[in-house]
Design a protein around this motif. Sequence first.
Motif, PDB file in Angstrom:
ATOM      1  N   ALA A  76       0.820  -1.207   0.000  1.00 29.61           N
ATOM      2  CA  ALA A  76       0.000   0.000   0.000  1.00 29.61           C
ATOM      3  C   ALA A  76       0.859   1.265   0.000  1.00 29.61           C
ATOM      4  O   ALA A  76       0.493   2.273  -0.630  1.00 29.61           O
ATOM      5  CB  ALA A  76      -0.925  -0.002   1.219  1.00 29.61           C
ATOM      6  N   MET A  77       1.985   1.229   0.663  1.00 30.66           N
ATOM      7  CA  MET A  77       2.853   2.407   0.718  1.00 30.66           C
ATOM      8  C   MET A  77       3.396   2.764  -0.662  1.00 30.66           C
ATOM      9  O   MET A  77       3.481   3.938  -1.022  1.00 30.66           O
ATOM     10  CB  MET A  77       4.006   2.163   1.691  1.00 30.66           C
ATOM     11  N   VAL A  78       3.775   1.762  -1.453  1.00 26.14           N
ATOM     12  CA  VAL A  78       4.360   2.058  -2.762  1.00 26.14           C
ATOM     13  C   VAL A  78       3.309   2.169  -3.866  1.00 26.14           C
ATOM     14  O   VAL A  78       3.530   2.866  -4.864  1.00 26.14           O
ATOM     15  CB  VAL A  78       5.409   0.992  -3.161  1.00 26.14           C
ATOM     16  N   ALA A  79       2.164   1.495  -3.715  1.00 28.53           N
ATOM     17  CA  ALA A  79       1.162   1.471  -4.776  1.00 28.53           C
ATOM     18  C   ALA A  79      -0.060   2.325  -4.466  1.00 28.53           C
ATOM     19  O   ALA A  79      -0.941   2.469  -5.320  1.00 28.53           O
ATOM     20  CB  ALA A  79       0.722   0.042  -5.062  1.00 28.53           C
ATOM     21  N   MET A  80      -0.131   2.884  -3.261  1.00 28.98           N
ATOM     22  CA  MET A  80      -1.242   3.758  -2.912  1.00 28.98           C
ATOM     23  C   MET A  80      -0.742   5.134  -2.472  1.00 28.98           C
ATOM     24  O   MET A  80      -1.099   6.157  -3.053  1.00 28.98           O
ATOM     25  CB  MET A  80      -2.109   3.141  -1.811  1.00 28.98           C
TER      26      MET A  80
END
Length: 481
Positions: A457-461
Amino acid sequence: MMDILVILIALGLLMYLAYRGISLLILAPALATFAVLATQDGPVLGSYTQIFMGATGDFITLYFPVFLLGAIFGKLMEDSGSADVLARAIIRWLGSKRAMLAVVLSCALMTYGGVSLFVVAFAVYPIAAALFRQADIPKRLIPATIALGAFTFTMTALPGTPAIQNAIPMPYFGTSPFAAPGLGVITALVMFGLGMLWLGYRARKLAHEGYGDHPDAEFTPDKELRERSAGEGFDLMELPVEQRPVAPPSVFLAMLPLVLVIAINLLFTFLIIPRMDTDFLALPIYGETSIEQVRGIWSVIAALVLSLMVVIAFNWKRLPKLKQSVDNGANASLLPIFNTASLVGFGAVIASLGAFMLIRDTVVGLGGDNPLISLAIAVNILAGMTGSASGGMSIALSTLGETYMEMARAQGIDPELLHRVTAVATGGLDTLPHNGAVITLLAICGLTHRQAYFDLAMVAMLAPFLSLIVLITLGTVFGSF
C-alpha cells in the motif's frame, strides 16, 4: 437525502460483495436495479435495457480491441518465453546487490511495453524469490517490489503506455496516449523515487528478519482466487503456469516487441494518422465523430497488431501451440472487459437518478475553482469503491467527463492535463485490500495481507497519491507540457 443514502448503499454493497467473490456481471445490474427501485426514480426495465445496457455496449464497442489485443500480446510474450527472458536479463545485469531495483525495472519494462501485470507477476515472481533469498531480503517485500514496477507509474503516468488506464480517457478528452508527456514523466519519476525510497528504508529496517523460512512452492490459481481477481486484468483460468520453451529468444528479440509497441504508437499518433484523410468520420455511418475522438484508440490498435505480428514472426518455433495461445489470450480478454463495462453501465444508471445531481455538484465543487482537484478526488474514490482502476475511471468519466471538459474549456485548461490527472488518479485507492490485482499478487507470492499489504500500500497507494499532488500542483502552475 434518502435517495443519496440509497446511492451510497449501492456503492458500498458493490465494494463489499465484489470482495466476497460475487461476479460483477451480476452485481452491477442487480445493484443498479436496486437503486432505481429504492429511489422510485424511473422505470426499472427501461433503466436496464436503455441506460445500463446502452452504456455497457458503448464501452465494449469502443475498447474491446484494446482489451483483446493486449490480452493476446501478453499471452504470446509469456508463452514464447520473452517475458521470462527479459526479467532474467535485467536482474542478471543489475545483480543481487540491487535486487529490488532489478525487479522493479523488469516489471516496469514489460508493463510499459504492453504486457499484462498478471503475466508480469507470474514471470517475475520465481526469479524475484530466488534473488531475494540470495540477497537475504525479507520475502514480505516482494509483492511491494513487483507492485511498484507493474501497478504504478507504467500503468498511469508514463506517456505512451498502452495500458487501458491510459486509453480510457482518450475519447472523452480527444487526447492521445502521449497526453502531457513532460508532466507524465515527472510524475512517474516521483512515483518511482518515493517507492524505491520506501523499499530501501524497509529493507534496512527489516534486515534482521532475512528472507525468512518460505518454501516458495509453485503457485496454482484456485477457484476462489479466480473469482475474486477477475475484475482487474486477466481471467486467471486462461493463464496457467506452463513450461518455458527449450530454446528461449535472445534478449534483443524478447525486447523488440515492447519497443515496437511504444514506437509504432508514437508513429501513428503524430505522423501517420494526422496525414490520413479522415473526413469520412463525420458521416452518420461512422458515428458523426472526429479524428480527435478515435486517434488514440487507432494508434494503440495499430501498435498492438503490428507488434503481435513481430512476436509471432520471430517466435514461430517457440509457439508450437500458437492457436491455443491466441485462443487463451482472446478468451482471457472477455471477463475483464465485461466486468469493466458492467461497472460503466452501473454508473450510467446511478447518473440518471435525480439524487446524483446533488452528488455531482458536491464532487465538482470539492476543488473550488480548480477542476483538477475534484476530478482527482472523484476518480480516486470510485476506483477505491469498485476495486478497479479502469472501472472507477470509467464510471467517473461516463458520469462527469463532459462536465469536467466544459469546466476545462471555461478555464483554459488543456484536455491533455485532464487526461493525465485522470489516469494517475486511478492508481491510488484502487489498491485497497479488495482489489483483484492485490489479491492475485499476494497469492502468487504465497503471502497474506497481514504479512505484505502494508508495504504494498505504501508504494502502490501512498506514493501515487503524493505524485498526484505534485502533478496537480505543476499542472495548475505551469499548465500542460
